[in-house]
Design an enzyme around this catalytic site. Structure first.
Site, PDB file in Angstrom:
ATOM      1  N   TYR A 135      93.051   9.574 -50.637  1.00  0.00           N
ATOM      2  CA  TYR A 135      91.881   8.823 -50.171  1.00  0.00           C
ATOM      3  C   TYR A 135      90.981   9.514 -49.148  1.00  0.00           C
ATOM      4  O   TYR A 135      89.900   9.008 -48.861  1.00  0.00           O
ATOM      5  CB  TYR A 135      92.337   7.461 -49.634  1.00  0.00           C
ATOM      6  CG  TYR A 135      92.908   6.582 -50.726  1.00  0.00           C
ATOM      7  CD1 TYR A 135      92.070   5.963 -51.640  1.00  0.00           C
ATOM      8  CD2 TYR A 135      94.283   6.417 -50.878  1.00  0.00           C
ATOM      9  CE1 TYR A 135      92.576   5.175 -52.667  1.00  0.00           C
ATOM     10  CE2 TYR A 135      94.802   5.623 -51.900  1.00  0.00           C
ATOM     11  CZ  TYR A 135      93.946   5.015 -52.790  1.00  0.00           C
ATOM     12  OH  TYR A 135      94.443   4.239 -53.812  1.00  0.00           O
ATOM     13  N   PHE A 420      99.092  -5.527 -48.217  1.00  0.00           N
ATOM     14  CA  PHE A 420      98.123  -6.086 -49.176  1.00  0.00           C
ATOM     15  C   PHE A 420      97.878  -5.083 -50.293  1.00  0.00           C
ATOM     16  O   PHE A 420      98.321  -3.952 -50.196  1.00  0.00           O
ATOM     17  CB  PHE A 420      96.804  -6.456 -48.481  1.00  0.00           C
ATOM     18  CG  PHE A 420      96.124  -5.329 -47.746  1.00  0.00           C
ATOM     19  CD1 PHE A 420      95.186  -4.530 -48.374  1.00  0.00           C
ATOM     20  CD2 PHE A 420      96.420  -5.069 -46.407  1.00  0.00           C
ATOM     21  CE1 PHE A 420      94.544  -3.485 -47.695  1.00  0.00           C
ATOM     22  CE2 PHE A 420      95.777  -4.038 -45.717  1.00  0.00           C
ATOM     23  CZ  PHE A 420      94.859  -3.239 -46.362  1.00  0.00           C
TER      24      PHE A 420
HETATM   25  C1  LIG Z   1      96.257   7.962 -57.721  1.00  0.00           C
HETATM   26  C2  LIG Z   1      95.509   7.581 -58.988  1.00  0.00           C
HETATM   27  C3  LIG Z   1      94.933   6.195 -58.813  1.00  0.00           C
HETATM   28  C4  LIG Z   1      94.388   8.608 -59.215  1.00  0.00           C
HETATM   29  O1  LIG Z   1      93.541   8.170 -60.287  1.00  0.00           O
HETATM   30  P1  LIG Z   1      92.667   9.220 -61.158  1.00  0.00           P
HETATM   31  O2  LIG Z   1      91.744   8.396 -61.984  1.00  0.00           O
HETATM   32  O3  LIG Z   1      93.549  10.172 -61.794  1.00  0.00           O
HETATM   33  O4  LIG Z   1      91.816   9.930 -59.997  1.00  0.00           O
HETATM   34  P2  LIG Z   1      90.462  10.788 -60.226  1.00  0.00           P
HETATM   35  O5  LIG Z   1      90.458  11.380 -61.591  1.00  0.00           O
HETATM   36  O6  LIG Z   1      89.273   9.969 -59.858  1.00  0.00           O
HETATM   37  O7  LIG Z   1      90.683  11.922 -59.134  1.00  0.00           O
HETATM   38  C5  LIG Z   1      89.749  12.273 -58.159  1.00  0.00           C
HETATM   39  C6  LIG Z   1      90.234  13.490 -57.436  1.00  0.00           C
HETATM   40  O8  LIG Z   1      91.401  13.164 -56.686  1.00  0.00           O
HETATM   41  C7  LIG Z   1      92.489  14.023 -57.068  1.00  0.00           C
HETATM   42  N1  LIG Z   1      93.686  13.187 -57.085  1.00  0.00           N
HETATM   43  C8  LIG Z   1      93.778  11.915 -57.504  1.00  0.00           C
HETATM   44  N2  LIG Z   1      95.033  11.463 -57.378  1.00  0.00           N
HETATM   45  C9  LIG Z   1      95.752  12.480 -56.867  1.00  0.00           C
HETATM   46  C10 LIG Z   1      97.109  12.610 -56.505  1.00  0.00           C
HETATM   47  N3  LIG Z   1      97.978  11.607 -56.687  1.00  0.00           N
HETATM   48  N4  LIG Z   1      97.503  13.792 -56.004  1.00  0.00           N
HETATM   49  C11 LIG Z   1      96.631  14.808 -55.846  1.00  0.00           C
HETATM   50  N5  LIG Z   1      95.310  14.730 -56.163  1.00  0.00           N
HETATM   51  C12 LIG Z   1      94.888  13.574 -56.665  1.00  0.00           C
HETATM   52  C13 LIG Z   1      92.123  14.509 -58.448  1.00  0.00           C
HETATM   53  O9  LIG Z   1      92.751  15.732 -58.757  1.00  0.00           O
HETATM   54  C14 LIG Z   1      90.636  14.648 -58.354  1.00  0.00           C
HETATM   55  O10 LIG Z   1      90.341  15.852 -57.661  1.00  0.00           O
HETATM   56  P3  LIG Z   1      89.034  16.750 -58.044  1.00  0.00           P
HETATM   57  O11 LIG Z   1      87.855  15.849 -57.801  1.00  0.00           O
HETATM   58  O12 LIG Z   1      89.127  17.894 -57.089  1.00  0.00           O
HETATM   59  O13 LIG Z   1      89.193  17.086 -59.471  1.00  0.00           O
HETATM   60  C15 LIG Z   1      96.437   7.589 -60.227  1.00  0.00           C
HETATM   61  O14 LIG Z   1      97.025   8.873 -60.345  1.00  0.00           O
HETATM   62  C16 LIG Z   1      97.557   6.550 -60.172  1.00  0.00           C
HETATM   63  O15 LIG Z   1      97.385   5.442 -60.652  1.00  0.00           O
HETATM   64  N6  LIG Z   1      98.723   6.888 -59.594  1.00  0.00           N
HETATM   65  C17 LIG Z   1      99.885   5.987 -59.568  1.00  0.00           C
HETATM   66  C18 LIG Z   1      99.629   4.695 -58.790  1.00  0.00           C
HETATM   67  C19 LIG Z   1      99.103   4.967 -57.396  1.00  0.00           C
HETATM   68  O16 LIG Z   1      99.591   5.808 -56.664  1.00  0.00           O
HETATM   69  N7  LIG Z   1      98.053   4.201 -57.024  1.00  0.00           N
HETATM   70  C20 LIG Z   1      97.437   4.281 -55.726  1.00  0.00           C
HETATM   71  C21 LIG Z   1      97.907   3.118 -54.937  1.00  0.00           C
HETATM   72  S1  LIG Z   1      97.426   3.245 -53.241  1.00  0.00           S
END
Ligand SMILES: CC(C)(COP(=O)(O)OP(=O)(O)OC[C@H]1O[C@@H](n2cnc3c(N)ncnc32)[C@H](O)[C@@H]1OP(=O)(O)O)[C@@H](O)C(=O)NCCC(=O)NCCS
Length: 420
Positions: A135, A420
């Protein structure tokens, strides 16, 4: 009023539709979340409980045809900040299905959310992060910490007798909802980072789902009243166990909130005196928990410090003007904010214990920093000096870091005791 303008346009991946869910889509929405976390599918009871707090117009889901492939949501909270309280969007239920990851779905949802939060004039957004690397790019900084503690009951005697004229009782859910909400409201007034919870939210917190028991008992709800006034409560579970030397149970403390020092000490003493328990374990406790100083053995609360909430200043000027400062002072901050460019630029902050103002300025800056780092500093849970040493805060004018630390100082570590 928020300053106009939205962030840089981000196009959703072709063929996918991003919109709030309808109430009848709640099961699919929750199922997606559970699947991204590898958890069991939601039961009817869990969905009914979640419906009470879901703001359907603030949910988001990506649809690939009829299938939900990503979700996010927001709860409309008030957060206590030093000297006041401000509207705060509680970002929640973020998940992207593995088949659709790293295609920008999260980024598109963050864009949509932050533009909406800005338009609504909420100066703050907060979230709990599953992983620390996610984030920061969206301007969130680690603003509070929390402690996981464990105490061996055999070594948890109080150093001295604490006066207690109040009354403890175990109460049913309806009594708890009304009394605990009142206590929460009192306690949160002086606790930066705490979120306002109304009775609807308290009822949700007290929902005793099988999913959360993990082999332990149903909830016990203890209320402390002084002169007939509710002033503290604890929610806990018992997990009985026996070994060769006898009872070896664990009391899992889920919540202990007190509006007075007397209620705080009385409730901890009560928790540490429950028979058949060998230990007490608790998570999401404040890092400056006074308990250590109530006990004869101050090493006893064995403590692990963890991330608390990540905070985003969605409107830098409104957020800075919306809190109070420990000492009178003036600072010019030059803020970098790529994801929410309406915040980028220099702000003159003038504030003290009773008032604060913040405006855009052309004056030369005292300090330069990213919006995410300002989020980490905002509640007083981190020091400007620390972030300067990590080369995240640039001190343009000598002495500004010390001045900022004096102004942003608070008398309690910020703490967010609700999930939350
Ligand atoms: C974390 C999550 C929401 C990311 O969603 P996503 O759609 O793959 O994210 P995006 O494609 O928009 O990624 C944006 C950027 O963040 C990076 N990023 C996103 N998640 C990441 C992670 N877990 N670790 C490292 N980098 C990450 C991407 O590589 C990308 O980087 P770039 O712009 O340099 O290419 C997804 O992997 C997920 O659902 N994870 C499991 C559940 C979870 O952890 N949810 C969050 C709850 S707080």
């Amino acid at each position: 009023m928020p300053s106009p303008g939205a962030g840089p346009a981000i196009s959703a991946p072709a063929g996918l539709d991003l919109r709030p869910i309808r109430p009848e889509e709640q099961r699919a929405y929750s199922t997606l979340m559970r699947r991204t976390f590898g958890a069991s599918l939601p039961t009817d009871e869990e969905l009914a409980a979640a419906r009470e707090t879901t703001e359907f117009d603030r949910t988001l889901a990506f649809f690939d045809g009829p299938e939900i492939v990503a979700t996010a949501g927001i709860f409309s909270y008030q957060m206590t900040v030093p000297g006041g309280a401000l509207p705060c969007a509680g970002v929640t239920r973020v998940g992207v299905l593995t088949t659709h990851r790293r295609r920008g779905l999260l980024t598109a949802m963050m864009r949509r959310q932050l533009d909406d939060i800005h338009e609504r004039g909420e100066p703050l957004a907060a979230l709990y992060a599953s992983e620390t690397v996610i984030y920061g790019r969206f301007g969130y900084g680690l603003a509070t910490y929390q402690a996981a503690v464990e105490l061996e009951r055999s070594h948890a005697a109080f150093a001295a007798k604490v006066p207690s004229s109040g009354r403890l009782s175990l109460v049913d859910v309806p009594t708890a909802v009304s009394a605990f909400t009142r206590i929460w409201e009192q306690a949160r007034r002086n606790q930066p980072g705490m979120l306002g919870l109304d009775e609807r939210w308290m009822r949700y917190q007290l929902t005793d789902l099988e999913l959360h028991r993990e082999g332990a008992s149903p909830h016990y709800r203890a209320l402390y009243q002084s002169d007939g006034n509710p002033s503290g409560f604890a929610v806990y579970r018992l997990k009985l166990d026996w070994d060769a030397s006898g009872p070896n149970g664990t009391l899992r403390l889920e919540s202990l909130i007190a509006a007075t020092a007397e209620a705080y000490a009385a409730l901890w003493r009560y928790i540490l005196e429950v028979d058949l328990m060998a230990r007490v374990s608790a998570e999401m406790r404040p890092v400056d928990e006074p308990l250590r100083f109530l006990l004869a053995d101050s090493r006893q609360p064995k403590t692990r410090i963890e991330d608390g909430i990540w905070l985003r200043l969605v409107d830098v000027a409104a957020a800075l003007a919306g809190r109070r400062y420990a000492v009178e002072g003036r600072l010019v901050l030059r803020v970098r904010d790529e994801f929410c460019p309406w915040n980028a630029g220099s702000f003159e902050l003038t504030g003290g214990p009773t008032s604060a103002e913040c405006h855009r300025t052309d004056a030369s800056p005292d300090l330069e920093l990213d919006a995410a780092d300002l989020g980490a500093l905002y509640l007083g849970g981190n020091r400007f000096r620390t972030l300067q040493e990590a080369q995240r805060v640039n001190e343009v004018r000598s002495g500004s870091v010390a001045r900022a630390d004096a102004m942003f100082a608070i008398d309690r570590a910020p703490w967010c005791p609700s999930h939350f």
